[in-house]
Enzyme design. Structure first.
Site, short mmCIF file in Angstrom:
data_model
loop_
_atom_site.label_atom_id
_atom_site.label_comp_id
_atom_site.label_asym_id
_atom_site.label_seq_id
_atom_site.Cartn_x
_atom_site.Cartn_y
_atom_site.Cartn_z
N GLN A 9 51.41 37.73 -20.10
CA GLN A 9 50.49 36.77 -20.73
C GLN A 9 50.12 35.70 -19.69
O GLN A 9 50.93 35.37 -18.83
CB GLN A 9 51.11 36.15 -21.99
CG GLN A 9 52.31 35.25 -21.82
CD GLN A 9 53.64 35.96 -21.89
OE1 GLN A 9 53.83 36.98 -21.25
NE2 GLN A 9 54.60 35.42 -22.62
N SER A 53 68.04 -0.09 -22.73
CA SER A 53 67.26 -0.98 -21.88
C SER A 53 65.88 -1.22 -22.50
O SER A 53 65.30 -2.27 -22.35
CB SER A 53 67.12 -0.40 -20.47
OG SER A 53 66.58 0.88 -20.53
N ARG A 67 48.30 31.84 -18.51
CA ARG A 67 48.07 30.44 -18.87
C ARG A 67 47.57 29.71 -17.61
O ARG A 67 47.71 30.21 -16.49
CB ARG A 67 49.38 29.74 -19.30
CG ARG A 67 50.00 30.19 -20.60
CD ARG A 67 49.15 29.84 -21.81
NE ARG A 67 49.83 30.18 -23.05
CZ ARG A 67 49.78 31.39 -23.63
NH1 ARG A 67 49.11 32.39 -23.08
NH2 ARG A 67 50.40 31.60 -24.79
N ASP A 115 56.17 4.23 -30.91
CA ASP A 115 56.69 5.59 -31.11
C ASP A 115 57.84 5.52 -32.10
O ASP A 115 58.35 4.43 -32.38
CB ASP A 115 57.20 6.18 -29.76
CG ASP A 115 57.19 7.70 -29.73
OD1 ASP A 115 57.91 8.32 -30.53
OD2 ASP A 115 56.46 8.27 -28.90
N TYR A 147 48.94 24.32 -35.68
CA TYR A 147 48.81 23.17 -34.76
C TYR A 147 47.37 23.07 -34.25
O TYR A 147 46.78 21.98 -34.23
CB TYR A 147 49.80 23.37 -33.60
CG TYR A 147 49.65 22.44 -32.43
CD1 TYR A 147 50.07 21.12 -32.48
CD2 TYR A 147 49.12 22.91 -31.22
CE1 TYR A 147 49.94 20.28 -31.38
CE2 TYR A 147 48.99 22.09 -30.12
CZ TYR A 147 49.41 20.77 -30.20
OH TYR A 147 49.29 19.95 -29.10
P1 NAD Z 1 55.48 14.36 -26.81
O1 NAD Z 1 56.11 15.08 -27.95
O2 NAD Z 1 56.30 14.08 -25.61
O3 NAD Z 1 54.82 13.01 -27.31
C1 NAD Z 1 54.38 12.80 -28.63
C2 NAD Z 1 55.08 11.56 -29.15
O4 NAD Z 1 54.65 11.29 -30.48
C3 NAD Z 1 56.62 11.73 -29.22
O5 NAD Z 1 57.27 10.77 -28.40
C4 NAD Z 1 56.94 11.53 -30.69
O6 NAD Z 1 58.16 10.87 -30.92
C5 NAD Z 1 55.73 10.71 -31.14
N1 NAD Z 1 55.60 10.78 -32.59
C6 NAD Z 1 55.69 11.89 -33.37
N2 NAD Z 1 55.61 11.54 -34.65
C7 NAD Z 1 55.48 10.19 -34.69
C8 NAD Z 1 55.38 9.26 -35.75
N3 NAD Z 1 55.38 9.64 -37.03
N4 NAD Z 1 55.26 7.95 -35.46
C9 NAD Z 1 55.27 7.54 -34.15
N5 NAD Z 1 55.37 8.38 -33.11
C10 NAD Z 1 55.47 9.71 -33.38
O7 NAD Z 1 54.19 15.23 -26.41
P2 NAD Z 1 53.21 15.08 -25.17
O8 NAD Z 1 53.34 16.30 -24.38
O9 NAD Z 1 53.37 13.76 -24.53
O10 NAD Z 1 51.80 15.14 -25.93
C11 NAD Z 1 51.04 13.99 -26.22
C12 NAD Z 1 49.78 14.40 -26.98
O11 NAD Z 1 49.03 15.34 -26.23
C13 NAD Z 1 50.07 15.06 -28.33
O12 NAD Z 1 49.09 14.65 -29.25
C14 NAD Z 1 49.91 16.53 -28.04
O13 NAD Z 1 49.57 17.27 -29.18
C15 NAD Z 1 48.78 16.50 -27.01
N6 NAD Z 1 48.80 17.70 -26.14
C16 NAD Z 1 49.83 17.88 -25.26
C17 NAD Z 1 49.84 19.01 -24.46
C18 NAD Z 1 50.95 19.27 -23.49
O14 NAD Z 1 50.93 20.33 -22.84
N7 NAD Z 1 51.91 18.38 -23.31
C19 NAD Z 1 48.80 19.95 -24.56
C20 NAD Z 1 47.79 19.72 -25.49
C21 NAD Z 1 47.78 18.58 -26.26
O1 GDC Z 2 55.44 27.08 -24.64
P1 GDC Z 2 54.26 27.41 -23.81
O2 GDC Z 2 54.15 26.77 -22.50
O3 GDC Z 2 53.01 27.08 -24.72
O4 GDC Z 2 54.27 28.99 -23.60
C1 GDC Z 2 53.42 29.63 -22.68
C2 GDC Z 2 53.80 31.09 -22.64
O5 GDC Z 2 55.05 31.20 -21.96
C3 GDC Z 2 53.97 31.74 -24.02
O6 GDC Z 2 53.41 33.02 -24.04
C4 GDC Z 2 55.50 31.84 -24.15
O7 GDC Z 2 55.89 32.92 -24.96
C5 GDC Z 2 55.88 32.08 -22.70
N1 GDC Z 2 57.29 31.80 -22.39
C6 GDC Z 2 58.11 32.62 -21.71
N2 GDC Z 2 59.36 32.14 -21.66
C7 GDC Z 2 60.30 29.96 -22.56
O8 GDC Z 2 61.47 30.07 -22.19
C8 GDC Z 2 59.31 30.93 -22.29
N3 GDC Z 2 59.90 28.84 -23.23
C9 GDC Z 2 58.60 28.66 -23.63
N4 GDC Z 2 58.28 27.53 -24.27
N5 GDC Z 2 57.66 29.60 -23.41
C10 GDC Z 2 58.00 30.72 -22.75
C11 GDC Z 2 50.91 25.31 -25.72
C12 GDC Z 2 51.25 24.63 -27.02
C13 GDC Z 2 51.26 23.18 -26.76
C14 GDC Z 2 49.93 22.69 -26.18
C15 GDC Z 2 49.36 23.64 -25.13
C16 GDC Z 2 47.89 23.53 -24.86
O9 GDC Z 2 50.92 26.68 -25.91
O10 GDC Z 2 52.50 25.11 -27.49
O11 GDC Z 2 51.70 22.42 -27.80
O12 GDC Z 2 49.00 22.23 -27.09
O13 GDC Z 2 49.60 24.98 -25.37
O14 GDC Z 2 47.53 24.33 -23.78
P2 GDC Z 2 51.53 27.67 -24.87
O15 GDC Z 2 50.80 27.61 -23.57
O16 GDC Z 2 51.58 29.00 -25.53
#
Ligand code: NAD
Ligand code: GDC
Length: 336
Positions: free
Chosen positions: A220, A332, A222, A32, A149
């Site tokens: 909305q 660490s 989810r 990372d 994205y």
């Molecule tokens: P995260 O941001 O915690 O983890 C992604 C990691 O990638 C980070 O630690 C970041 O530092 C690393 N990274 C970014 N650019 C880099 C680079 N140039 N070189 C090396 N490392 C790099 O996100 P996450 O929630 O753990 O998500 C992991 C994967 O799952 C991602 O591909 C994300 O798009 C996908 N995903 C996550 C969710 C979610 O809800 N968390 C939903 C859909 C898809």
């Molecule tokens: O950020 P998120 O969880 O991502 O937002 C869900 C909904 O909650 C949105 O409509 C957002 O406007 C609403 N919301 C309300 N208050 C707040 O304080 C808040 N913070 C945030 N963050 N949202 C708030 C995500 C992507 C991810 C990933 C997943 C796949 O979309 O951003 O990167 O890939 O989807 O399911 P969300 O669900 O729109």
């Protein structure tokens, strides 16, 4: 025992995946650009490397590596993805990571690779009605993701499939649907709704303040998947004989208002919701459809949203009360 590289191992899902692969008896190298902020890594080796640099990728995925899980991406929740401000970074950074990782894997001895795609690939036109979003795998095309994205994820899925066809790589892809749980970011602009709203309610409770800001009108919808279910789903997809692309999400669809009610219950604290209609909202409705993965692989999520939110709320609450010490874990990890 396999020799495995986890890309994005300093992140939320990557960190949990490393711990699970270690528990399962494998040798793991994490990579990372940063250490995990909240926990010392369980990896045998942890490399700090920028995967946008092909030379670093080449060093990370060397000839001894059997399997790769590619989770590194420039990503965040709605606040990060849906403003448009980060579009060029999100597309450029994540594309180049995937291009580099795949090219290297195709030239080394890697037998199997996992790619973490997203629910964001699904077309916006099927997510306009908050009560009836359509996100089954067979509705991906005609493509119209609501964010850059999502377009990048869809392009990268196709890139992985192209390398599978032309280079004989064994590819597995899961589309994660909003994953939450302990060790996930809860502040700073990349956090998603479950962690953001837990934090806002915890802070309101500490300050004895009733008002919290909510993006959008709260109607909305989810679905949110607890991290342990996500890790099991990832391994089930990885170990399956099928190379189809699968949803890994929850079917427990809720409105943001309903999720807030659950968190209020967990916190035993009621808040006033101050709706911010000009903040990023993403699609009107989104929920996983698990018919395909259940039929093909048999994976099911086991945590209810309430069970997952109890664990997440308690963890964030502990972090806030104890004051997160980022440098402690970085140090660490360097010694590891
Ligand atoms: P995260 O941001 O915690 O983890 C992604 C990691 O990638 C980070 O630690 C970041 O530092 C690393 N990274 C970014 N650019 C880099 C680079 N140039 N070189 C090396 N490392 C790099 O996100 P996450 O929630 O753990 O998500 C992991 C994967 O799952 C991602 O591909 C994300 O798009 C996908 N995903 C996550 C969710 C979610 O809800 N968390 C939903 C859909 C898809
Ligand atoms: O950020 P998120 O969880 O991502 O937002 C869900 C909904 O909650 C949105 O409509 C957002 O406007 C609403 N919301 C309300 N208050 C707040 O304080 C808040 N913070 C945030 N963050 N949202 C708030 C995500 C992507 C991810 C990933 C997943 C796949 O979309 O951003 O990167 O890939 O989807 O399911 P969300 O669900 O729109």
């Amino acid at each position: 025992m396999k020799r495995i590289v986890v890309c994005g191992a300093g992140g939320f899902i990557g960190g949990h995946l490393v711990s699970r692969l270690k528990k399962d008896g494998h040798w793991v190298r994490g990579v990372d650009i940063k250490f995990n902020e909240f926990k010392k890594t369980d990896a045998d080796e942890f490399l700090i490397a920028d995967l946008r640099d092909p030379v670093k990728v080449d060093v990370t995925i060397d000839e001894t590596i059997d399997e790769v899980y590619q989770l590194a991406a420039d990503m965040g929740g709605s606040t990060y993805i849906n403003t448009g401000e980060h579009d060029s970074d999100v597309m450029h950074n994540s594309c180049i990571i995937n291009l580099n990782v795949l090219k290297t894997c195709s030239m080394k001895n890697v037998t199997k690779i996992f790619y973490s795609s997203s629910a964001c690939v699904y077309p916006e036109y099927n997510q306009l009605d908050p009560d009836n979003p359509k996100c089954s795998e067979d509705t991906t095309y005609p493509a119209e993701p609501d964010s850059e994205y999502g377009w990048e994820k869809l392009f990268s899925e196709r890139l992985y499939k192209a390398f599978e066809r032309n280079h004989g790589l064994n590819v597995r892809i899961a589309r994660f649907h909003n994953i939450y749980g302990p060790l996930g970011t809860f502040d700073g602009g990349r956090e998603k709704a479950p962690a953001a709203i837990c934090r806002k309610i915890i802070e309101a409770k500490i300050k004895k303040n009733k008002n919290i800001e909510i993006w959008g009108d709260g109607t909305q919808t989810r679905s949110f998947l607890y991290i342990d279910d996500c890790i099991q789903g990832t391994l089930d997809v990885f170990n399956s004989n099928s190379n189809e692309v699968f949803n890994v999400g929850s079917e427990e669809q809720v409105s943001i208002n309903q999720m807030i009610e659950i968190i209020e219950d967990v916190a035993n604290y009621k808040v006033n919701k101050n709706y911010q209609l000009d903040k990023p909202k993403g699609v009107r409705g989104r929920s996983s459809d698990n018919s395909f993965i259940q039929k093909q692989i048999g994976w099911k999520h086991t945590h209810t949203l309430k069970e997952g939110l109890i664990k997440t709320y308690n963890w964030i609450s502990n972090q806030i009360e104890s004051g997160t010490n980022i440098s402690k874990f970085s140090k660490s990890s360097i010694e590891n």
